[in-house]
Design a protein around this motif. Sequence first.
Motif, mmCIF file in Angstrom:
data_model
loop_
_atom_site.group_PDB
_atom_site.id
_atom_site.type_symbol
_atom_site.label_atom_id
_atom_site.label_comp_id
_atom_site.label_asym_id
_atom_site.label_seq_id
_atom_site.Cartn_x
_atom_site.Cartn_y
_atom_site.Cartn_z
ATOM 1 N N UNK A 72 0.835 -1.204 0.000
ATOM 2 C CA UNK A 72 0.000 0.000 0.000
ATOM 3 C C UNK A 72 0.871 1.256 0.000
ATOM 4 N N UNK A 73 1.903 1.257 0.841
ATOM 5 C CA UNK A 73 2.773 2.440 0.935
ATOM 6 C C UNK A 73 3.520 2.688 -0.372
ATOM 7 N N UNK A 74 4.029 1.615 -0.997
ATOM 8 C CA UNK A 74 4.761 1.779 -2.255
ATOM 9 C C UNK A 74 3.821 2.211 -3.380
ATOM 10 N N UNK A 75 2.582 1.727 -3.352
ATOM 11 C CA UNK A 75 1.602 2.160 -4.344
ATOM 12 C C UNK A 75 1.312 3.654 -4.186
ATOM 13 N N UNK A 76 1.176 4.097 -2.943
ATOM 14 C CA UNK A 76 0.958 5.525 -2.699
ATOM 15 C C UNK A 76 2.124 6.345 -3.236
ATOM 16 N N UNK A 77 3.336 5.864 -3.021
ATOM 17 C CA UNK A 77 4.521 6.581 -3.511
ATOM 18 C C UNK A 77 4.546 6.623 -5.031
ATOM 19 N N UNK A 78 4.243 5.491 -5.681
ATOM 20 C CA UNK A 78 4.233 5.435 -7.141
ATOM 21 C C UNK A 78 3.202 6.389 -7.741
ATOM 22 N N UNK A 79 2.078 6.552 -7.039
ATOM 23 C CA UNK A 79 1.004 7.390 -7.559
ATOM 24 C C UNK A 79 1.081 8.832 -7.061
ATOM 25 N N UNK A 80 2.115 9.129 -6.270
ATOM 26 C CA UNK A 80 2.286 10.489 -5.772
ATOM 27 C C UNK A 80 1.265 10.880 -4.730
ATOM 28 N N UNK A 81 0.803 9.901 -3.943
ATOM 29 C CA UNK A 81 -0.219 10.153 -2.935
ATOM 30 C C UNK A 81 0.420 10.289 -1.558
ATOM 31 N N UNK A 82 -0.050 11.181 -0.745
ATOM 32 C CA UNK A 82 0.435 11.318 0.625
ATOM 33 C C UNK A 82 -0.406 10.456 1.553
ATOM 34 N N UNK A 83 0.179 10.080 2.692
ATOM 35 C CA UNK A 83 -0.597 9.334 3.680
ATOM 36 C C UNK A 83 -0.528 7.839 3.551
ATOM 37 N N UNK A 84 0.330 7.315 2.665
ATOM 38 C CA UNK A 84 0.491 5.869 2.563
ATOM 39 C C UNK A 84 -0.799 5.169 2.202
ATOM 40 N N UNK A 85 -1.115 4.090 2.970
ATOM 41 C CA UNK A 85 -2.315 3.309 2.677
ATOM 42 C C UNK A 85 -3.595 4.114 2.786
ATOM 43 N N UNK A 86 -3.640 5.053 3.728
ATOM 44 C CA UNK A 86 -4.830 5.902 3.848
ATOM 45 C C UNK A 86 -5.003 6.764 2.608
#
Length: 350
Positions: A169-183
């Motif tokens: 979840x955290x790596x997906x957030x990073x790949x998509x440029x999203x803050x907050x990790x899994x949330x």
Amino acid sequence: MLILGIESSCDDTAAAVVRAGEGARAEVLSSVALGQDEAHAPYGGVVPEIAARAHAERLDEVVDRAVEQAGVSYGELDRIAATAGPGLVGGVMAGLTVGKGLALALGVPLVPVNHLAGHALSVLLEAEVAFPYLLLLVSGGHSQLLLVEGPDAFRRLGTTIDDAAGEAFDKTAKLLGLSGGGAGVQRAGEGGNARRFRMPRPLLGRPGCDFSFSGMKTAVRQTAEGLAPLSDGDLRDLAASFQAGAADHLVRQTEAAMMMSPARTTRLVAAGGVAANAHLRERLGTLVEKRGWSLTVPSLRYCTDNAAMIALAGAYVDPSEDALGTAPRPRWPLDEDVAGIGGGRKGPKA
């Protein structure tokens, strides 16, 4: 029995005071945690050296606040429970060292606690749950299915063979440029089309209930690169598709573990940071209804890393005379009778 718990296995510096006694649910008198999101944000993930330094700087303050908020004095504490592993070794070392110092100064026992045991028992901080129960433990560093037969008796049924769910979840957030990790993934996926992008179905047809998330991370990266630059719709759909795929995998393997569990086991407990995901909770609710089980999930503050669960786990460990000589353990399987994944001088990975 008044127990001070200390938790520092990753990037949350936490301390709590818990009153535990026989035959009654534990009472959390205080629970304090300081995160490190801002310190690690520029690097897209937790940097072990930065985390260890922050723990060393903050632990005294956090412990003092926990004792003060509990309305007790240091002299009233009966034991100190500190995470001794698994986790980032620098952080574990910082918290365990503070625990040793307090135990020596106060003349009370030190109880080194397995961080995973804390998660396994966290549900008991808020609810009276009878043993045995099946535990789905899903966090940033761990994805396991455990049969919790007692407060100090755990039998592992499945584990991740590569990445943990929280890491994916955290790596997906990073790949998509999203803050907050899994949330952040959950927020981005709201209103998205979860069927637009097909995610891998890991370990399909393989016996057992292990997990694998590395293929999903790769699928997200390749899809994002193929669509670049991502539109808002692409972002929503990709986040929703990943979240649904991860939940599918977790639910499918959990159902396999249900079928492996003894007949007397009819309760599923989900714990760890990923258990806070609303979509996963909904899917698990549907699963237990289908199989005639019940589901219990701790509230958010006890799903994520916290020291109250460490204090509670410490209530069930008999203090040993050589506890002060305990070394921090970056790897520490709950069920050490089961062959681990990985090896090396640090021991099995999980």
